[in-house]
Design an enzyme around this catalytic site. Structure first.
Site, PDB file in Angstrom:
ATOM      1  NE  ARG A 211     -34.004  33.814  35.279  1.00 36.78           N
ATOM      2  CZ  ARG A 211     -34.426  34.638  34.388  1.00 36.78           C
ATOM      3  NH1 ARG A 211     -34.062  34.955  33.250  1.00 36.78           N
ATOM      4  NH2 ARG A 211     -35.639  34.993  34.675  1.00 36.78           N
ATOM      5  CG  PHE A 227     -26.374  36.233  23.650  1.00 36.84           C
ATOM      6  CD1 PHE A 227     -26.432  37.399  22.608  1.00 36.84           C
ATOM      7  CD2 PHE A 227     -25.799  35.115  23.145  1.00 36.84           C
ATOM      8  CE1 PHE A 227     -25.924  37.237  21.240  1.00 36.84           C
ATOM      9  CE2 PHE A 227     -25.441  34.918  21.777  1.00 36.84           C
ATOM     10  CZ  PHE A 227     -25.476  35.759  20.835  1.00 36.84           C
ATOM     11  CG  ASP A 249     -25.691  41.851  26.845  1.00 41.33           C
ATOM     12  OD1 ASP A 249     -26.523  40.834  27.222  1.00 41.33           O
ATOM     13  OD2 ASP A 249     -26.072  42.820  26.225  1.00 41.33           O
ATOM     14  CG  ASN A 278     -20.888  40.917  18.033  1.00 39.86           C
ATOM     15  OD1 ASN A 278     -21.523  39.924  18.240  1.00 39.86           O
ATOM     16  ND2 ASN A 278     -21.161  41.868  17.073  1.00 39.86           N
ATOM     17  CG  ASP A 299     -31.587  33.496  26.505  1.00 38.86           C
ATOM     18  OD1 ASP A 299     -32.288  33.223  25.449  1.00 38.86           O
ATOM     19  OD2 ASP A 299     -31.775  34.170  27.573  1.00 38.86           O
ATOM     20  CB  CYS A 339     -36.517  34.179  22.046  1.00 43.63           C
ATOM     21  SG  CYS A 339     -35.396  35.450  21.504  1.00 43.63           S
TER      22      CYS A 339
END
Ligand code: SAH
Length: 396
Positions: A211, A227, A249, A278, A299, A339
């Site tokens: 960030r 996201f 989001d 979505n 993300d 992730c």
């Protein structure tokens, strides 16, 4: 002390100091160890290979505390916590950031334990039988090392506890109950965190450095924060003078916080937009509307949670990256992440470059990104590296 004898063919990973012993590696169990109790791990030849926490219902039957012959005592546990906290001295000294991870499980020699600090509050997650067994000692140690903390809250509501035969647990462990909004500061940006209902322990602390990094490229940019969760990257971009930020989001509560965080940081003329939807369909809609952005953050949550779902996950990553690339202005940049621990950096790189081929565009890799340094990875525990990202710039 109870002990466990390994199959000679399965001793190798322990010799390599990997901290997990799977059930299939165990030849026999001597005594009757209870969940979370310490067992001595012996080689087939009878040599002591180390001490670990026993978890009879988990496929990961033992998580190692250490590879020596000393018993695991209260002092040992307290020292592990003290060492983890001590290694974060840099973050304690940094007045511009007051939320960071204090204990990062295996990498800090404490399998199954995560402790995050949010201003004056601590949030713990106990996800394995060994960590659960030592819970009160952990709480006492945290209070001893951080006497000014107002309260310690438990967010052990992770699915993996079921594999350990543990029920989910949420609530106050010590001190006061945290407020519905804890205000934290991260490199000068302020965020409200809901540690009681938010994702994980409340905030994606692992993305802190990323960030911060994107602020360099945000001045004057029209930013798409896909996201977005509670605003994270978009707030950072706004603080650096972005012209506009569009947060997308699926979670309405996350967007409520993103709005509150926008007000909390409002400093310049950035226009903010919040889209509850979505990402896969919202980005398609933006493409149909021929919308363009200068900086795009992708993300997504973990798409792959088993080897079987990896190929489907790869298609998901490719799809959103392709959409993002199509929405980019000439000279624009994308910060794209995965992730999923199962998605290796190499595979992720391949998926993203496949998307670029389909988009018919050339990109340069400006930086390879990872999780922040308060989320270290054990050198013998590659599973601890889960967050990876690429900062890309499209060539005109
Ligand atoms: N970048 C954020 C963290 C993102 S976490 C930060 O820095 O704080 C991933 C987010 O994706 C979660 O908020 C989740 O609600 C959201 N999400 C999951 N699937 C989604 C989808 N298909 N479309 C939109 N949002 C989604």
């Amino acid at each position: 002390m109870d002990s466990v004898v390994l199959n000679s063919k399965r001793e190798f990973s322990l010799v390599r100091r990997h901290p997990w012993i799977f059930s299939g590696a165990i030849q026999r169990v001597l005594g009757g160890p209870q969940p979370g109790e310490t067992v001595q791990v012996l080689s087939d030849d009878g040599d002591i290979m180390g001490m670990g926490a026993y978890s009879p219902s988990s496929q990961i039957r033992i998580r190692m505390w250490h590879f020596g012959d000393l018993p695991v005592t209260t002092d040992f546990i307290v020292n592990r916590i003290g060492q983890a906290i001590g290694s974060r001295a840099y973050y304690f000294a940094d007045g511009g950031t007051n939320a960071f991870r204090l204990v990062n499980a295996e990498a800090d020699g404490f399998p199954g334990l995560v402790v995050d600090k949010y201003a004056d509050w601590l949030v713990c997650q106990f996800s394995a039988a060994g960590a659960e067994y030592w819970k009160q000692t952990v709480v006492d140690a945290l209070n001893r090392f951080l006497p000014d903390c107002k309260g310690i809250y438990e967010r052990s509501d992770v699915d993996s506890r079921a594999h350990e035969g543990l029920e989910p647990k949420v609530g106050v462990l010590s001190g006061e109950e945290p407020p519905d909004r804890i205000e934290i500061i991260e490199y000068g940006c302020r965020y409200f965190v809901d540690v009681k209902n938010g994702h994980k322990t409340g905030f994606y602390l692992d993305q802190r450095e990323n960030r911060q990094l994107i602020k360099r490229y945000s001045n004057g940019a029209e930013v798409l924060n896909a996201f977005s969760y509670t605003g994270g990257f978009g707030i950072a971009a706004m603080s650096a003078g972005a012209a506009s930020v569009t947060h997308v989001d699926l979670s309405e509560p996350a967007l409520v916080l993103a709005r509150e965080n926008t007000v909390l940081n409002e400093c310049c003329a950035t226009k903010s937009e919040f889209v509850n939807g979505n990402v896969f369909s919202v980005l398609r809609q933006f493409r149909a509307e021929e919308r363009k952005f200068d900086f795009i953050v992708l993300d997504p949550p973990k798409f792959a949670d088993s080897k079987g779902s990896l190929m489907r996950a790869a298609r998901g990553y490719k799809d959103i990256n392709l959409l993002g690339m199509q929405l980019l202005r000439p000279g624009g940049m994308i910060a794209t992440f995965s992730c999923s621990g199962l998605m290796t950096p190499d595979l992720f790189h391949k998926v993203v470059s496949d998307a670029a081929v389909d988009a018919g565009k050339d990109f340069q890799v400006v930086a390879r990104l990872s999780q922040s340094q308060d989320h270290p990875e054990g050198l013998s525990f590659p599973e601890g590296l889960y967050l990876k990202g690429l900062l890309l710039r499209v060539l005109g």
